[in-house]
Write a protein that holds these residues in place. Structure first.
Motif, short mmCIF file in Angstrom:
data_model
loop_
_atom_site.label_atom_id
_atom_site.label_comp_id
_atom_site.label_asym_id
_atom_site.label_seq_id
_atom_site.Cartn_x
_atom_site.Cartn_y
_atom_site.Cartn_z
N LYS A 182 0.83 -1.21 0.00
CA LYS A 182 0.00 0.00 0.00
C LYS A 182 0.86 1.25 0.00
CE LYS A 182 -4.15 -1.96 2.14
NZ LYS A 182 -5.04 -1.96 3.33
N LEU A 183 1.98 1.21 0.75
CA LEU A 183 2.90 2.33 0.74
C LEU A 183 3.50 2.53 -0.66
CD1 LEU A 183 5.04 2.20 4.02
CD2 LEU A 183 3.49 4.00 3.29
N LYS A 184 3.77 1.42 -1.34
CA LYS A 184 4.30 1.51 -2.70
C LYS A 184 3.32 2.21 -3.64
CE LYS A 184 7.44 -0.53 -4.53
NZ LYS A 184 8.73 -0.02 -5.07
N GLU A 185 2.03 2.04 -3.38
CA GLU A 185 1.02 2.73 -4.19
C GLU A 185 1.04 4.23 -3.92
OE1 GLU A 185 -2.73 0.94 -3.38
OE2 GLU A 185 -2.17 -1.03 -4.21
N LYS A 224 17.70 7.92 -6.63
CA LYS A 224 16.31 7.95 -6.16
C LYS A 224 16.18 8.91 -4.98
CE LYS A 224 14.14 4.73 -8.67
NZ LYS A 224 12.85 4.92 -9.34
N LYS A 225 14.97 9.45 -4.81
CA LYS A 225 14.73 10.43 -3.76
C LYS A 225 13.82 9.91 -2.66
CE LYS A 225 17.13 13.80 -5.54
NZ LYS A 225 18.35 14.30 -4.84
N GLU A 226 13.20 8.75 -2.86
CA GLU A 226 12.27 8.21 -1.88
C GLU A 226 12.59 6.75 -1.60
OE1 GLU A 226 8.37 10.95 -3.13
OE2 GLU A 226 8.48 8.84 -3.72
N PHE A 227 12.54 6.38 -0.32
CA PHE A 227 12.88 5.01 0.08
C PHE A 227 11.93 4.54 1.17
CE2 PHE A 227 16.68 7.25 -1.25
CZ PHE A 227 17.26 6.38 -2.18
N ILE A 228 11.43 3.32 1.01
CA ILE A 228 10.69 2.63 2.08
C ILE A 228 11.68 1.69 2.73
CG2 ILE A 228 8.78 1.08 2.62
CD1 ILE A 228 7.42 2.15 0.02
N VAL A 229 11.86 1.81 4.03
CA VAL A 229 12.95 1.13 4.73
C VAL A 229 12.41 0.02 5.61
CG1 VAL A 229 14.94 1.43 6.22
CG2 VAL A 229 14.24 3.30 4.71
N ALA A 230 12.69 -1.24 5.23
CA ALA A 230 12.23 -2.41 5.98
C ALA A 230 13.37 -2.97 6.81
CB ALA A 230 11.66 -3.47 5.03
N GLY A 234 15.61 2.90 13.52
CA GLY A 234 16.69 3.75 14.00
C GLY A 234 17.67 4.15 12.92
N ILE A 235 17.84 3.32 11.89
CA ILE A 235 18.78 3.63 10.82
C ILE A 235 18.35 4.86 10.03
CG2 ILE A 235 17.62 2.07 9.20
CD1 ILE A 235 21.39 2.96 9.34
N ILE A 236 17.08 5.19 10.06
CA ILE A 236 16.58 6.32 9.28
C ILE A 236 17.20 7.63 9.76
CG2 ILE A 236 14.48 7.66 8.75
CD1 ILE A 236 12.98 5.05 8.52
N HIS A 237 17.56 7.72 11.02
CA HIS A 237 18.22 8.93 11.53
C HIS A 237 19.49 9.21 10.75
CE1 HIS A 237 19.59 11.98 14.28
NE2 HIS A 237 20.69 11.30 14.57
N GLU A 238 20.34 8.20 10.58
CA GLU A 238 21.60 8.38 9.85
C GLU A 238 21.34 8.58 8.36
OE1 GLU A 238 25.65 8.95 9.47
OE2 GLU A 238 24.43 8.82 11.29
N LYS A 246 16.42 13.75 0.79
CA LYS A 246 15.66 12.57 0.39
C LYS A 246 14.60 12.22 1.43
CE LYS A 246 19.48 10.79 -2.40
NZ LYS A 246 20.40 9.68 -2.71
N ILE A 247 13.63 11.42 1.02
CA ILE A 247 12.50 11.05 1.89
C ILE A 247 12.63 9.57 2.27
CG2 ILE A 247 9.98 10.76 2.01
CD1 ILE A 247 9.76 13.09 0.02
N PHE A 248 12.51 9.30 3.57
CA PHE A 248 12.64 7.93 4.09
C PHE A 248 11.36 7.58 4.85
CE2 PHE A 248 16.85 9.75 3.69
CZ PHE A 248 17.50 8.80 2.91
N ILE A 249 10.73 6.49 4.43
CA ILE A 249 9.47 6.05 5.03
C ILE A 249 9.70 4.72 5.73
CG2 ILE A 249 7.03 5.53 4.62
CD1 ILE A 249 8.79 7.05 1.73
#
Length: 310
Positions: A182-185, A224-230, A234-238, A246-249
């Motif tokens: 759903k996030l990919k959509e 790329k400018k957008e990433f969904i992080v699985a 905590g890694i999103i901070h770095e 860039k955008i991290f979801i």
């Protein structure tokens, strides 16, 4: 109390070094001397000239630091910061399992206790697991533990048929494929980044599968400018620090009440506990010397592999 200033003062007074994993809270990452994944933390533990190592992570990471630097005092802010993956592999049960296959080499993930490492031929991290497995002959008989998802992934990309211990990480087990799709959509241009401890359906739809440090590097290098992080959020901070444009979801877990996936053990460490840990020099990590001497051998094999590769 200004915990940040007090931590800095105590660190200097006591010649202490603070090592933090990427899955720690952002305030701990920001005050740490070094932030990295399990491989980097192990490497730094062997190189520091500090008298005290404060390992801001979970218990097995502190154990690993103590195994590698027995002459140093190793502390962890919260002794209850365990690891669901390490807990899924009790040493006595793992010994019974490996004893059934005496002609097999044993490869153990670093996310294990010292007692399990002592039963192991070589330790690996998610950064180097595939390379180390590939260093064995193609017909080698191998046992891989304890993470079944990482083991299955390595089997799939190497064509191996390693015997796998049935363990898993509670964080990476909980990602919801349905919610990710759903996030990919919503973010059709976003790349899905997944840690190999995730279940196979997540890895199948991922654009990039890699260790924490590999995923971080990819976000820096990718156009790329957008990433969904699985992986643990905590890694999103770095990631945001290194790529502020860039955008991290964070990929969501199955729990409908939470929008991201956090390790409850990692989050037990706080700035206050870090301060108290430095002030009181407790809780301290101990590893019995005979056990340490056995456990250090497979860790050093891994570190030597990294040195010779580099």
């Amino acid at each position: 109390m200004n915990y940040i200033e007090e931590i800095k003062r105590l660190r200097k007074e006591k010649n202490a070094v603070i090592l933090a994993h990427y899955y720690q809270t952002s305030d701990i990452q920001d005050i740490a001397d070094y932030v990295g994944d399990s491989l980097a933390l192990a490497q730094w533990a062997t190189k520091t000239d500090a008298d005290i190592i404060v390992l801001c992570g979970v218990h097995f990471m502190g154990e690993t630091a103590k195994i590698l630097s027995p002459q140093k005092k190793v502390l962890i802010p919260d002794a209850a910061a365990g690891c669901s993956l390490a807990d899924s592999c009790p040493a006595d049960k793992f010994a019974e399992f490996t004893a059934q296959y005496p002609d097999y080499k044993v490869i153990s993930y670093v996310n294990t206790t010292a007692a399990v490492k002592a039963l192991t031929d070589v330790v690996v991290t998610s950064t180097n697991a595939r390379r180390i497995v590939d260093s064995f002959p193609k017909d080698a008989k191998l046992i891989f533990g304890p993470d079944r998802n990482l083991g299955n992934y390595i089997n799939s990309v190497t064509g191996r048929s390693m015997l796998l211990w049935d363990g898993a990480c509670h964080v990476h087990e909980q990602f919801s494929l349905e919610k990710i799709l759903k996030l990919k959509e919503i973010y059709p241009e976003a790349e899905l980044l997944a840690h190999p401890e995730c279940k196979q359906p997540i890895l199948t739809v991922a654009n990039v599968v890699g260790s924490t440090s590999a995923l971080l590097k990819h976000t820096v290098d990718s156009p790329k400018k957008e990433f969904i992080v699985a992986t643990e959020s905590g890694i999103i901070h770095e990631m945001r620090k290194q790529s502020p444009d860039k955008i991290f979801i964070p990929a969501p877990p199955n729990d409908s009440t939470c929008a991201c996936n956090e390790c409850s053990f990692m989050r037990l460490n706080t700035l206050e506990k870090l301060y108290l840990c430095l002030r009181d020099e407790q809780p301290e990590i101990f590893v019995e010397e005979t056990l340490r001497q056995r456990a250090v051998v497979p860790i050093l094999k891994m570190l030597l592999f990294e040195e010779t590769r580099g």
